[in-house]
Write a protein that holds these residues in place. Structure first.
Motif, PDB file in Angstrom:
ATOM      1  N   UNK A 379       0.854  -1.249  -0.097  1.00  0.00           N
ATOM      2  CA  UNK A 379      -0.161  -0.162   0.099  1.00  0.00           C
ATOM      3  C   UNK A 379       0.799   1.096  -0.013  1.00  0.00           C
ATOM      4  N   UNK A 380       0.171   2.264  -0.594  1.00  0.00           N
ATOM      5  CA  UNK A 380       1.256   3.544  -0.744  1.00  0.00           C
ATOM      6  C   UNK A 380       0.416   4.731  -0.436  1.00  0.00           C
ATOM      7  N   UNK A 381      -0.705   4.883  -0.225  1.00  0.00           N
ATOM      8  CA  UNK A 381      -1.265   6.083   0.253  1.00  0.00           C
ATOM      9  C   UNK A 381      -2.833   5.999   0.302  1.00  0.00           C
ATOM     10  N   UNK A 382      -3.202   6.818   1.073  1.00  0.00           N
ATOM     11  CA  UNK A 382      -4.954   6.894   1.383  1.00  0.00           C
ATOM     12  C   UNK A 382      -5.584   5.538   1.675  1.00  0.00           C
ATOM     13  N   UNK A 383      -6.743   5.078   0.979  1.00  0.00           N
ATOM     14  CA  UNK A 383      -7.030   4.009   1.627  1.00  0.00           C
ATOM     15  C   UNK A 383      -6.580   2.532   1.430  1.00  0.00           C
ATOM     16  N   UNK A 384      -5.359   2.842   0.890  1.00  0.00           N
ATOM     17  CA  UNK A 384      -4.612   1.312   0.565  1.00  0.00           C
ATOM     18  C   UNK A 384      -4.115   0.907   1.883  1.00  0.00           C
ATOM     19  N   UNK A 397      -6.065 -13.193   2.759  1.00  0.00           N
ATOM     20  CA  UNK A 397      -5.607 -13.430   1.166  1.00  0.00           C
ATOM     21  C   UNK A 397      -4.432 -12.822   0.811  1.00  0.00           C
ATOM     22  N   UNK A 398      -3.795 -12.062   1.737  1.00  0.00           N
ATOM     23  CA  UNK A 398      -2.490 -11.312   1.184  1.00  0.00           C
ATOM     24  C   UNK A 398      -1.445 -11.072   2.231  1.00  0.00           C
ATOM     25  N   UNK A 399      -0.337 -10.877   2.046  1.00  0.00           N
ATOM     26  CA  UNK A 399       0.622 -10.696   2.794  1.00  0.00           C
ATOM     27  C   UNK A 399       1.375  -9.194   2.529  1.00  0.00           C
ATOM     28  N   UNK A 400       1.802  -8.553   3.696  1.00  0.00           N
ATOM     29  CA  UNK A 400       2.424  -7.439   3.430  1.00  0.00           C
ATOM     30  C   UNK A 400       3.907  -7.618   2.852  1.00  0.00           C
ATOM     31  N   UNK A 401       4.378  -6.949   1.891  1.00  0.00           N
ATOM     32  CA  UNK A 401       5.828  -6.766   1.517  1.00  0.00           C
ATOM     33  C   UNK A 401       6.610  -5.519   1.645  1.00  0.00           C
ATOM     34  N   UNK A 402       5.670  -4.486   1.728  1.00  0.00           N
ATOM     35  CA  UNK A 402       6.361  -3.129   1.785  1.00  0.00           C
ATOM     36  C   UNK A 402       5.253  -2.004   2.017  1.00  0.00           C
ATOM     37  N   UNK A 403       5.350  -0.904   2.786  1.00  0.00           N
ATOM     38  CA  UNK A 403       4.406   0.066   2.895  1.00  0.00           C
ATOM     39  C   UNK A 403       4.899   1.321   2.556  1.00  0.00           C
ATOM     40  N   UNK A 404       4.324   2.187   1.905  1.00  0.00           N
ATOM     41  CA  UNK A 404       4.427   3.712   1.882  1.00  0.00           C
ATOM     42  C   UNK A 404       4.960   3.841   0.416  1.00  0.00           C
ATOM     43  N   UNK A 405       4.554   5.074  -0.154  1.00  0.00           N
ATOM     44  CA  UNK A 405       5.052   5.481  -1.538  1.00  0.00           C
ATOM     45  C   UNK A 405       6.446   5.893  -1.795  1.00  0.00           C
ATOM     46  N   UNK A 406       7.145   6.237  -0.532  1.00  0.00           N
ATOM     47  CA  UNK A 406       8.390   6.355  -0.475  1.00  0.00           C
ATOM     48  C   UNK A 406       9.488   5.185  -0.169  1.00  0.00           C
ATOM     49  N   UNK A 407       8.929   4.172   0.408  1.00  0.00           N
ATOM     50  CA  UNK A 407       9.530   3.036   1.147  1.00  0.00           C
ATOM     51  C   UNK A 407      10.370   2.221  -0.068  1.00  0.00           C
ATOM     52  N   UNK A 408      11.594   1.816   0.289  1.00  0.00           N
ATOM     53  CA  UNK A 408      12.371   1.162  -0.454  1.00  0.00           C
ATOM     54  C   UNK A 408      12.316  -0.178  -0.097  1.00  0.00           C
ATOM     55  N   UNK A 409      12.092  -1.385  -0.696  1.00  0.00           N
ATOM     56  CA  UNK A 409      11.917  -2.632  -0.421  1.00  0.00           C
ATOM     57  C   UNK A 409      13.234  -3.427  -0.218  1.00  0.00           C
ATOM     58  N   UNK A 410      13.549  -4.263   0.775  1.00  0.00           N
ATOM     59  CA  UNK A 410      14.627  -5.107   0.625  1.00  0.00           C
ATOM     60  C   UNK A 410      14.593  -5.996  -0.390  1.00  0.00           C
ATOM     61  N   UNK A 411      15.489  -6.050  -1.434  1.00  0.00           N
ATOM     62  CA  UNK A 411      15.277  -6.837  -2.424  1.00  0.00           C
ATOM     63  C   UNK A 411      15.484  -8.517  -2.391  1.00  0.00           C
ATOM     64  N   UNK A 412      16.095  -8.963  -1.235  1.00  0.00           N
ATOM     65  CA  UNK A 412      16.316 -10.159  -0.903  1.00  0.00           C
ATOM     66  C   UNK A 412      14.928 -10.581  -0.173  1.00  0.00           C
TER      67      UNK A 412
END
Length: 476
Positions: A379-384, A397-412
């Motif tokens: 999710x990146x913003x607002x209702x997401x 039915x889902x798993x979080x992998x990252x949060x935020x429109x400026x967040x940088x995920x860990x590639x591994x």
């Protein structure tokens, strides 16, 4: 309800954003097929978005009002798709300037509409409906859980202090399942805006509210809206795409890659082993995010389709949306990169798709659930953020992998989750998604809850029209 039985005439007023317009156009199709007269209100640049609907139903009327004299129009902007989220509130302000032109049209029109169906971001239309003496129905393309939270914020006006502590957690104990969110996730849906507050509160005193959702997904939140906020008519009428039955290859716009080519590639893939990566019609990833996502896809070794959106107004083109050099060559055969718009319904419903990496926009959520596809939530913003909580914590039915429109995920870590999402380790989430898929398909069919709710809505508005005629409020 037969095609000729309704006596109502609806003015349908969508908010000019893809995720808002598409489901309301779907609903308008169903209104028309059930005998309701329709007038669609749009500004000139948004008129082409009605082409498919008008081709199927040429008797639908259009009311084209010039976009208000606002700084946005001087930039050539009439649709949120061309903007970053920072422009959303100015767009709402701009649309509210249509009040007087619309009021004048109503007063001079020979047979004006008998009800207004408008997007929840057009809360000012409630005042217009009151002045005209006609019902206004709020349409929400977002989920009902989000509405329960947003309505609590705007009605109760919690003290946020100076907003410096972005990590302070707000708990919503009166909302079913007692969700909680840090302030940084709520600030975009709760800005300090008296204009927005008035619009949101106006929605809560409307004649009725309809949601692009379904009882089997959000029954507790629909009931909460009825009881906790006193809204008499709260109806789930979705998923609207199922009710309409749109062309899967054309929905939403033209494709940068031929739908037949995408289907041919997917046909050569095993069942449930392709990850579809798409962040909707507005989110644009920074180059750093693109780099980490590309690295995660490459490290995972999975098959994938990645839809990449080009930068729009407000984004520096040199800093956003760049695919890392050599990535496409290195993943040739394993993946497909689609620049621009992709036929998401066609892709997500293909047997080869095993999971969707998504921003958790509500349309994408519903499309994935309809297809029985589990999700990787970013999710990146607002209702997401609310949608992600519903999917991850409450529906499984889902798993979080990252949060935020400026967040940088860990590639591994991302690579691990991508690989796991198309493995047997994801079987439980897939089973839950399939259960919701069956429920979504059933509710939109004759006899289903959403199908019946549409009948109830139209019948109630017809009864309201008859009652108003009896009271002498409108001409016979």
């Amino acid at each position: 309800m037969s095609k000729s039985s309704s006596k109502s005439h609806f003015l349908v007023f969508p908010y000019p954003a893809q995720g808002h317009m598409l489901p309301l156009l779907d609903l308008t199709h169903e209104f028309h097929t059930r005998g309701v007269s329709i007038t669609m209100l749009v500004t000139p640049k948004n008129l082409p978005k009605l082409n498919t609907l008008l081709a199927k139903h040429p008797s639908i009327n259009t009311l084209i009002l010039p976009f208000p004299n606002h700084p946005l129009i001087r930039a050539g902007i009439e649709n949120v798709q061309d903007l970053t989220p920072a422009y959303f509130l100015p767009m709402m302000h701009a649309m509210s300037e249509l009040y007087n032109p619309l009021l004048e049209w109503f007063k001079t029109h020979i047979c004006p509409p008998t009800a207004i169906i408008s997007d929840f971001l057009l809360g000012w239309t409630q005042g217009l409906a009151v002045e005209l003496g006609i019902p206004r129905v709020v349409f929400s393309p977002s989920g009902t859980m989000t509405w329960s939270i947003v309505s609590t914020l705007w009605r109760d006006l919690p003290d946020i202090g100076n907003g410096d502590d972005q990590n302070v957690v707000f708990e919503f104990g009166n909302v079913p399942n007692s969700p909680s969110f840090p302030w940084w996730q709520l600030s975009q849906i709760y800005p300090q805006s008296e204009f927005l507050r008035k619009g949101m509160l106006a929605n809560l005193v409307s004649w009725g509210m309809v949601f692009n959702s379904f009882d089997e997904l959000e029954a507790v939140y629909l009931d909460h809206m009825r009881k906790h906020f006193g809204v008499e008519r709260v109806l789930a009428v979705g998923p609207t795409r199922l009710i309409k039955g749109d062309d899967e290859a054309e929905r939403g716009g033209s494709n940068s890659v031929a739908a037949g080519d995408i289907t041919a590639w997917l046909n050569g893939c095993p069942d449930h082993l392709v990850v579809y990566v798409c962040f909707g019609s507005q989110a644009v990833l920074s180059n750093k995010q693109m780099e980490k996502l590309a690295s995660g896809l490459e490290l995972s070794g999975i098959r994938f389709i990645w839809c990449v959106k080009d930068p729009t107004m407000g984004y520096k083109k040199s800093e956003y949306g760049a695919i890392p050099a050599g990535f496409e060559n290195r993943t040739n055969g394993k993946g497909q990169v689609i620049r621009g718009w992709a036929p998401q319904v066609l892709v997500s419903s293909h047997r080869a798709i095993g999971s969707l990496l998504t921003h958790c926009g509500w349309n994408s959520v519903l499309e994935s659930l309809i297809a029985g596809v589990p999700m990787l939530a970013w999710p990146m913003w607002t209702d997401q953020y609310m949608n992600a909580t519903l999917l991850v914590d409450h529906m499984g039915v889902a798993v979080r992998v990252c949060e935020g429109d400026e967040a940088i995920p860990n590639a591994d870590e991302l690579a691990w989750e991508l690989a796991k999402s198309v493995s047997e380790n994801n079987i439980t989430r897939r089973a839950h998604a399939v259960e919701l898929s069956k429920a979504a398909l059933a509710t939109a069919q004759k006899g289903g809850n959403s199908f019946k709710s549409l009948d109830i809505l139209i019948e109630d508005l017809d009864h309201e029209l008859v009652a108003r005629k009896c009271r002498g409020m409108i001409d016979q």
